[in-house]
Design an enzyme around this catalytic site. Structure first.
Site, PDB file in Angstrom:
ATOM      1  N   GLU A 144       0.787  -1.226   0.000  1.00 19.97           N
ATOM      2  CA  GLU A 144       0.000   0.000   0.000  1.00 19.97           C
ATOM      3  C   GLU A 144       0.826   1.287   0.000  1.00 19.97           C
ATOM      4  O   GLU A 144       0.796   2.046   0.976  1.00 19.97           O
ATOM      5  CB  GLU A 144      -0.964  -0.001   1.201  1.00 19.97           C
TER       6      GLU A 144
ATOM      7  N   GLU B 167      -5.376  -8.128  -0.625  1.00 25.29           N
ATOM      8  CA  GLU B 167      -6.076  -7.919   0.652  1.00 25.29           C
ATOM      9  C   GLU B 167      -7.529  -7.605   0.375  1.00 25.29           C
ATOM     10  O   GLU B 167      -7.838  -6.809  -0.515  1.00 25.29           O
ATOM     11  CB  GLU B 167      -5.499  -6.720   1.432  1.00 25.29           C
TER      12      GLU B 167
HETATM   13  C1  BGC Z   1      -2.906  -3.004   7.376  1.00 18.37           C
HETATM   14  C2  BGC Z   1      -3.674  -3.429   8.592  1.00 18.37           C
HETATM   15  C3  BGC Z   1      -5.144  -3.139   8.415  1.00 18.37           C
HETATM   16  C4  BGC Z   1      -5.649  -3.683   7.096  1.00 18.37           C
HETATM   17  C5  BGC Z   1      -7.064  -3.293   6.871  1.00 18.37           C
HETATM   18  C6  BGC Z   1      -3.481  -3.652   6.177  1.00 18.37           C
HETATM   19  O1  BGC Z   1      -2.718  -3.355   5.041  1.00 18.37           O
HETATM   20  O2  BGC Z   1      -1.579  -3.372   7.540  1.00 18.37           O
HETATM   21  O3  BGC Z   1      -3.180  -2.778   9.728  1.00 18.37           O
HETATM   22  O4  BGC Z   1      -5.864  -3.780   9.447  1.00 18.37           O
HETATM   23  O5  BGC Z   1      -4.834  -3.247   6.035  1.00 18.37           O
HETATM   24  O6  BGC Z   1      -7.225  -1.927   6.977  1.00 18.37           O
END
Ligand code: BGC
Length: 352
Positions: A167, A285
């Site tokens: 990210e 993710e």
């Molecule tokens: C972050 C987490 C977060 C998740 C959802 C991830 O990339 O590292 O801390 O909980 O994204 O927001």
């Protein structure tokens, strides 16, 4: 028609020619499938080992990984894990920016646990706060980190992939990232030209920024990643780190026509980019926080996983055993509705 002595050889000739053409077509298709497309297929269904090695070692919320976790993941039917690691917390501040060997041994352990169970591993460089604030001051360190990692894992199986930076955000705008990503990729390629590398766009790996990615066209071993948490007021309701998220509590996701249309439009956009740019996509993710109601979480998770798989994308759920967890580490049990949504069991997409 009778098979005279003249017709029969001709027929065989035609059949043989057709078979040869078919064989040629399939070889050409095989040759056109680049290394990244094959590597992405191997990722299949995956899960993030989040809040473990990306957390400060003494954090109360850090998840301690156990060998049995990898058995649980493999036995549940997952093909891969994404291993987020906060290397910036364990790297010397000055050149040559050595990564702490004790910490690297923990990373080795986690990678070996996954590989020894036949899982594919995405080693993901997570939360680089320095890069997000001052890339100009931090690029030398991150180049050194990737040089060290590429050297350390050069002899590892090809089932280990590298993700350059989770990210990119803050000062890592589209333009800045368009300079930095190729430089980090080169650092890896100087040491290990064959390794599969995962790269995502700026703005927290937003699919809307895929178009700004700058990747060398000749490098066909790059998987492109994006993250999906839409709608945020559903997936992040009650999340302590998200301003205003308490007010979102109670938001449901019913899978109604408008919700499904948003999902389909977003994934079509990503898939069109992938097709036009000949890059396979990895949804690295997606997930909904524990404060959301379980039925909605399972419905959304299934819908997103299916949206990805239907378009040939691999995925990794966020995450295994913490606050979005598909697994309950206290009870040593999967949260069945989430597991079923991710593995395609219990209705809907039943393909392996
Ligand atoms: C972050 C987490 C977060 C998740 C959802 C991830 O990339 O590292 O801390 O909980 O994204 O927001």
């Amino acid at each position: 028609m009778t098979f005279s002595g003249r017709v029969l050889p001709k027929l065989w000739l035609r059949l043989a020619t057709a078979a040869a053409l078919l064989a040629l077509a399939s070889t050409t298709a095989g040759a056109q499938e680049d290394a990244a497309t094959r590597a992405n297929r191997a990722l299949g269904r995956g899960i993030n080992l989040g809040n473990a090695l990306d957390a400060p070692l003494d954090a109360s919320w850090a998840l301690r990984l156990r060998g049995d976790d990898f058995d649980a993941i493999k036995q549940a039917g997952f093909n891969s894990v994404r291993l987020p690691v906060a290397f910036y917390l364990h790297t010397a501040a000055a050149a040559p920016y050595a990564i702490d060997p004790g910490f690297l041994a923990r990373v080795d352990w986690a990678i070996d646990q996954a590989l020894s169970r036949g899982l594919v591993v995405v080693l993901d460089n997570h939360h680089d706060v320095g890069m997000e604030k001052r890339p100009d001051e931090n690029m030398a360190r991150l180049v050194a980190v990737w040089t060290q990692l590429a050297q350390r894992y050069r002899s590892y199986p090809e089932r280990l992939y590298f993700e350059l930076l989770n990210e990119p955000s803050g000062a890592l705008t589209d333009d800045e990232w368009a300079n930095d990503a190729p430089a980090l990729l080169s650092a890896v390629r100087m040491v290990d030209p064959q390794r599969t590398v995962v790269i995502g766009p700026a703005y927290w790996n937003s699919l809307d920024h895929l178009g700004a990615l700058a990747l060398p066209d000749s490098d066909r071993n790059i998987i492109v990643t994006f993250h999906y948490y839409v709608p945020l007021r559903f997936t992040h309701q009650g999340a302590g780190w998200m301003p205003g998220a308490d007010k979102w509590k109670g938001t449901l996701w019913t899978g109604g026509a408008a919700e499904q249309a948003t999902l389909d439009n977003d994934f079509n956009k990503a898939a069109q980019w992938a097709l036009a740019n000949r890059r396979p996509l990895y949804l690295g993710e997606f997930g909904a926080f524990q404060a959301a109601d379980m039925e909605s979480r399972a419905r959304w998770t299934r819908a997103v996983a299916e949206a990805a798989r239907r378009r040939g994308m691999s995925f990794a759920y966020w995450e295994f055993g913490s606050s979005f967890g598909a697994y309950d580490p206290a009870k040593l049990k999967w949260r069945e509705p989430l597991l079923e949504a991710l593995t395609g069991k219990g209705g809907g997409d039943a393909k392996p």
